[in-house]
Write a protein that holds these residues in place. Sequence first.
Motif, PDB file in Angstrom:
ATOM      1  N   ILE A  42      -6.020  -1.226   1.110  1.00 10.73           N
ATOM      2  CA  ILE A  42      -7.080  -0.389   0.517  1.00 10.73           C
ATOM      3  C   ILE A  42      -6.759   1.054   0.879  1.00 10.73           C
ATOM      4  O   ILE A  42      -6.664   1.375   2.077  1.00 10.73           O
ATOM      5  CB  ILE A  42      -8.458  -0.787   1.088  1.00 10.73           C
ATOM      6  CG1 ILE A  42      -8.742  -2.257   0.783  1.00 10.73           C
ATOM      7  CG2 ILE A  42      -9.551   0.121   0.575  1.00 10.73           C
ATOM      8  CD1 ILE A  42      -9.913  -2.813   1.597  1.00 10.73           C
ATOM      9  N   ASN A  43      -6.593   1.892  -0.124  1.00 14.71           N
ATOM     10  CA  ASN A  43      -6.177   3.262   0.145  1.00 14.71           C
ATOM     11  C   ASN A  43      -7.285   4.084   0.794  1.00 14.71           C
ATOM     12  O   ASN A  43      -8.457   3.941   0.440  1.00 14.71           O
ATOM     13  CB  ASN A  43      -5.759   3.937  -1.161  1.00 14.71           C
ATOM     14  CG  ASN A  43      -5.107   5.274  -0.911  1.00 14.71           C
ATOM     15  OD1 ASN A  43      -4.089   5.348  -0.216  1.00 14.71           O
ATOM     16  ND2 ASN A  43      -5.690   6.340  -1.443  1.00 14.71           N
ATOM     17  N   ALA A  44      -6.886   4.933   1.727  1.00 10.82           N
ATOM     18  CA  ALA A  44      -7.821   5.885   2.326  1.00 10.82           C
ATOM     19  C   ALA A  44      -7.956   7.070   1.384  1.00 10.82           C
ATOM     20  O   ALA A  44      -7.111   7.953   1.360  1.00 10.82           O
ATOM     21  CB  ALA A  44      -7.312   6.340   3.687  1.00 10.82           C
TER      22      ALA A  44
ATOM     23  N   ARG B  78       3.294   6.993   2.638  1.00 17.14           N
ATOM     24  CA  ARG B  78       4.007   7.458   1.447  1.00 17.14           C
ATOM     25  C   ARG B  78       3.021   7.786   0.324  1.00 17.14           C
ATOM     26  O   ARG B  78       3.342   7.622  -0.852  1.00 17.14           O
ATOM     27  CB  ARG B  78       5.014   6.395   0.986  1.00 17.14           C
ATOM     28  CG  ARG B  78       6.059   6.024   2.017  1.00 17.14           C
ATOM     29  CD  ARG B  78       6.882   7.219   2.495  1.00 17.14           C
ATOM     30  NE  ARG B  78       7.666   7.817   1.447  1.00 17.14           N
ATOM     31  CZ  ARG B  78       8.957   7.559   1.217  1.00 17.14           C
ATOM     32  NH1 ARG B  78       9.604   6.719   1.998  1.00 17.14           N
ATOM     33  NH2 ARG B  78       9.618   8.161   0.251  1.00 17.14           N
ATOM     34  N   SER B  79       1.836   8.264   0.700  1.00 11.79           N
ATOM     35  CA  SER B  79       0.849   8.657  -0.304  1.00 11.79           C
ATOM     36  C   SER B  79       1.449   9.734  -1.206  1.00 11.79           C
ATOM     37  O   SER B  79       2.142  10.625  -0.729  1.00 11.79           O
ATOM     38  CB  SER B  79      -0.405   9.201   0.380  1.00 11.79           C
ATOM     39  OG  SER B  79      -1.029   8.183   1.123  1.00 11.79           O
ATOM     40  N   GLY B  80       1.176   9.643  -2.484  1.00 12.53           N
ATOM     41  CA  GLY B  80       1.705  10.613  -3.437  1.00 12.53           C
ATOM     42  C   GLY B  80       3.119  10.299  -3.875  1.00 12.53           C
ATOM     43  O   GLY B  80       3.751  11.092  -4.570  1.00 12.53           O
TER      44      GLY B  80
ATOM     45  N   ASN C 240       0.860  -1.192   0.000  1.00  7.17           N
ATOM     46  CA  ASN C 240       0.000   0.000   0.000  1.00  7.17           C
ATOM     47  C   ASN C 240       0.889   1.232   0.000  1.00  7.17           C
ATOM     48  O   ASN C 240       2.123   1.110  -0.109  1.00  7.17           O
ATOM     49  CB  ASN C 240      -0.942  -0.017   1.216  1.00  7.17           C
ATOM     50  CG  ASN C 240      -0.238   0.334   2.517  1.00  7.17           C
ATOM     51  OD1 ASN C 240       0.978   0.370   2.604  1.00  7.17           O
ATOM     52  ND2 ASN C 240      -1.015   0.595   3.544  1.00  7.17           N
ATOM     53  N   ASP C 241       0.274   2.406   0.092  1.00  5.61           N
ATOM     54  CA  ASP C 241       1.103   3.611   0.253  1.00  5.61           C
ATOM     55  C   ASP C 241       0.775   4.352   1.546  1.00  5.61           C
ATOM     56  O   ASP C 241       1.420   5.332   1.884  1.00  5.61           O
ATOM     57  CB  ASP C 241       1.017   4.545  -0.969  1.00  5.61           C
ATOM     58  CG  ASP C 241      -0.288   5.325  -1.068  1.00  5.61           C
ATOM     59  OD1 ASP C 241      -1.187   5.135  -0.221  1.00  5.61           O
ATOM     60  OD2 ASP C 241      -0.410   6.124  -2.020  1.00  5.61           O
ATOM     61  N   ASP C 242      -0.223   3.872   2.288  1.00  9.10           N
ATOM     62  CA  ASP C 242      -0.590   4.538   3.548  1.00  9.10           C
ATOM     63  C   ASP C 242       0.269   4.062   4.722  1.00  9.10           C
ATOM     64  O   ASP C 242       0.135   4.587   5.829  1.00  9.10           O
ATOM     65  CB  ASP C 242      -2.070   4.288   3.873  1.00  9.10           C
ATOM     66  CG  ASP C 242      -2.995   4.999   2.885  1.00  9.10           C
ATOM     67  OD1 ASP C 242      -2.546   5.953   2.227  1.00  9.10           O
ATOM     68  OD2 ASP C 242      -4.166   4.578   2.775  1.00  9.10           O
ATOM     69  N   GLY C 243       1.089   3.041   4.486  1.00  9.25           N
ATOM     70  CA  GLY C 243       1.949   2.541   5.559  1.00  9.25           C
ATOM     71  C   GLY C 243       1.429   1.240   6.155  1.00  9.25           C
ATOM     72  O   GLY C 243       0.237   0.925   6.050  1.00  9.25           O
TER      73      GLY C 243
HETATM   74 MN    MN Z   1      -2.553   6.727   0.312  1.00  9.66          MN
END
Ligand code: MN
Length: 253
Positions: free
Chosen positions: A93-95, A41-43, A7-10
Motif C-alpha cells: 500500500i503506497n504511502a 523507488r517512488s516516481g 510496491n515502490d516504497d521498498g
Molecule cells: Mn511510493
Amino acid sequence: MKILVSNDDGYQAPGMLALVEMLQQLDFIERITVVAPDRDRSGASHSLTLDQPLRPIETQPDFYQVNGTPTDCVHLAINGLLDFMPDMVISGINAGANLGDDVLYSGTVAAAMEGRFLGLPAIAISMGDHHTPQYYSTATQVLSDLIKQLFQRPLPRDMILNINVPNVPFEQLKGIHITRLGHRHQAEPMIKAHDPRGRTIYWLGPPGNARDDGEGTDFYALSQHIVSITPLQIDLTCHADIPLLKAWLSNHK
Ligand code: MN
C-alpha cells in the motif's frame, strides 16, 4: 489463489507489510510472494533496468528484495524468478495517494500494470493525501473485502484497478465510489538551491494542486473520505482524435 505483492516504497515499507499481514489472514489465499525494490523507488514510473543485472535476494521464504524498479520486480517475478504463475498482483500500500496525473509517474501503479497478464485484475492501492499515513488498517480492511468479492465473483483479467483510500479510521469512511482520473495543475516550480560547493542544484517541487476534481473524480472521492476505485487501461491512444488527425494530414499533402 496465489498473490504476487510488490510496491515502490521498498521491501521494508510499513504499507506493504500491512498488506502482507492482511493477506496472510485470508484462508482462500494459498500463497503470497513478495518481490519488491530494495529501496524507495517512488516516481520510477514504468522504467526497466537495462544497464545492470537484477540480483534478487530471498530474505525469507517467498520474500525477495531486488535492486530494481517496481516494474523490474514484477517482470522478473513472472518471467523467470517464480516457478509458478500468480493469479494476481497487488502493489502497495503506497504511502501517499496516486490521483489523476500521478498514475503516469507512479511506480505503484506501474507494478500493477506489469501484472496485467495474470489471470485476475491487477490492483494498485495507495493511501492518503500525504506521505505519512496512519491508518493502513483502513486500507487493508477495504482491500480484504474487495478480494473476498473478487474471489467469489472474478472480474476480467487485463483490468487494472487504481484504489485510493482516505487516511482516516475505517469507521469514518463514507463509502466506495468507482471514479475517473481527475487532473492536476502544472507542477510547482523546481526548487533552486546551492550545494556546499556553491553549484546550482534543483529539487523537484511539489505536484500541482487539483484542477479537475469535480464529482466523479478520484480527487473528489478522497476529499469526501470516500474510497476511490478507478479502472485503468494501458492503451493511451486517443481514439477520438484519430479522425481529426487523419483529416489534418490529408489537407497537408
Ligand atoms: Mn511510493
